[in-house]
Write a protein that holds these residues in place. Structure first.
Motif, mmCIF file in Angstrom:
data_model
loop_
_atom_site.group_PDB
_atom_site.id
_atom_site.type_symbol
_atom_site.label_atom_id
_atom_site.label_comp_id
_atom_site.label_asym_id
_atom_site.label_seq_id
_atom_site.Cartn_x
_atom_site.Cartn_y
_atom_site.Cartn_z
ATOM 1 N N SER A 46 0.773 -1.044 -0.382
ATOM 2 C CA SER A 46 -0.110 -0.019 0.046
ATOM 3 C C SER A 46 0.784 1.358 -0.477
ATOM 4 O O SER A 46 1.613 1.816 1.037
ATOM 5 C CB SER A 46 -0.560 -0.075 1.097
ATOM 6 N N ASN B 190 -5.868 -3.304 2.660
ATOM 7 C CA ASN B 190 -5.729 -1.955 3.757
ATOM 8 C C ASN B 190 -6.944 -0.917 3.665
ATOM 9 O O ASN B 190 -7.727 -1.160 2.919
ATOM 10 C CB ASN B 190 -4.476 -1.078 2.820
ATOM 11 N N ASP C 238 -6.113 1.559 -1.461
ATOM 12 C CA ASP C 238 -5.303 1.855 -2.543
ATOM 13 C C ASP C 238 -5.572 0.027 -2.668
ATOM 14 O O ASP C 238 -6.336 -0.748 -2.552
ATOM 15 C CB ASP C 238 -4.008 1.301 -1.491
#
Length: 286
Positions: free
Chosen positions: A105, A148, A152
């Motif tokens: 991420s 995440n 992302d």
């Protein structure tokens, strides 16, 4: 021990790093010295990072100087976040592993190490070179490996792509990390077997965070996925202060031990010392 040959990684560093009140160096050392007598494969004991970022771990070098490594087979792992940390850690002969949090991420990589994914890959390359020259081994944590909270892009193909890149650079140990407890047993059973099958010459581990409600299911999923390297922390303490305000705890070591024992695995641990550490932990974590 069974053919699985489990490597249990105890993570007091991860457990302590988010504590608000500074734990005295002598108490940290006493606690770590007990854990060194339990018989874990690896002890994630400290971190060579900026004391401004993680004030709790500012005394890592002093703690290390006071650890009693006589009679223990447990190897020491220190976390680093940049080249300065790598250079500090490799000076210590007692340390076997240097761990680097490599996030897939972009948002979290910036938040955690103040660098981009691309810059962090360069750091990994430099770390590998220094490890080779100083007889250390690199452990790369594939952070946010199950998704995440930042929006992302995430999918299995991204996980595999970065694992492939890291292996091509010479990384021999990858630990798939669930930094915010977003994993599910289904995701664990989907992702881990694929990685283990694809990277047969790479040690694939798992570093899960979880709430108490779903710890056991995640450990079971990891076990049946064929993982051999499992990170955990006594009583499930800790979490990543860079990831969220409300910390999601680690997988509890006692749960890992209990499940593996029920599966018939001989872990060869000194449970008397483990129980001493459990009692002492109350002075640290309350």
């Amino acid at each position: 021990m069974s053919e699985k040959e489990f490597k249990l990684v105890e993570c007091p560093r991860d457990a302590m790093q988010g504590l608000h009140d500074f734990v005295p160096t002598a108490l940290k050392t006493e606690y770590l010295n007990l854990l060194l007598q339990v018989g874990f494969d690896t002890l994630d004991f400290g971190s060579f990072v900026s004391p401004r970022a993680i004030p709790q771990l500012a005394d890592t070098a002093e703690v290390l100087a006071n650890l009693n490594l006589d009679g223990t087979q447990t190897k020491l792992l220190a976390i680093v976040a940049n080249l300065r940390g790598v250079e500090a850690a490799i000076k210590h002969q007692e340390i076997t592993y240097l761990g680097f949090p490599f996030s897939i991420s972009e948002t979290f990589q910036q938040r955690n190490t103040n660098s981009s994914i691309g810059q962090s890959l360069v750091t990994v390359e430099e770390m590998l070179s220094l490890c080779a020259r100083h007889s250390k081994k690199a452990v790369v944590y594939l952070s946010m490996g199950f998704g995440n909270p930042y929006g992302d892009e995430w999918n299995y193909e991204i996980v595999e792509k970065w694992a492939d890149i890291l292996v091509s650079k010479g990384v021999e140990i990858i630990s798939l990390a669930d930094t915010v407890g977003i994993s599910t047993p289904e995701k664990v059973k989907e992702i881990l077997p694929k990685l283990i099958a694809k990277f047969i010459n790479t040690e694939i581990g798992i570093h899960l965070h979880s709430t108490p409600a779903d710890r056991l299911e995640k450990i079971e999923a990891a076990y049946y996925s064929g993982v051999k390297r499992i990170d955990s922390a006594l009583k499930g303490f800790g979490g990543c202060p860079m990831a969220a305000d409300d910390l999601t705890g680690n997988i509890a070591t006692e749960d890992v031990i209990n499940i593996l024992n029920l599966k018939g695995e001989d872990l060869n641990l000194n449970m008397a010392k483990w129980h001493e550490a459990m009692v002492l932990s109350e002075r640290i974590f309350g």
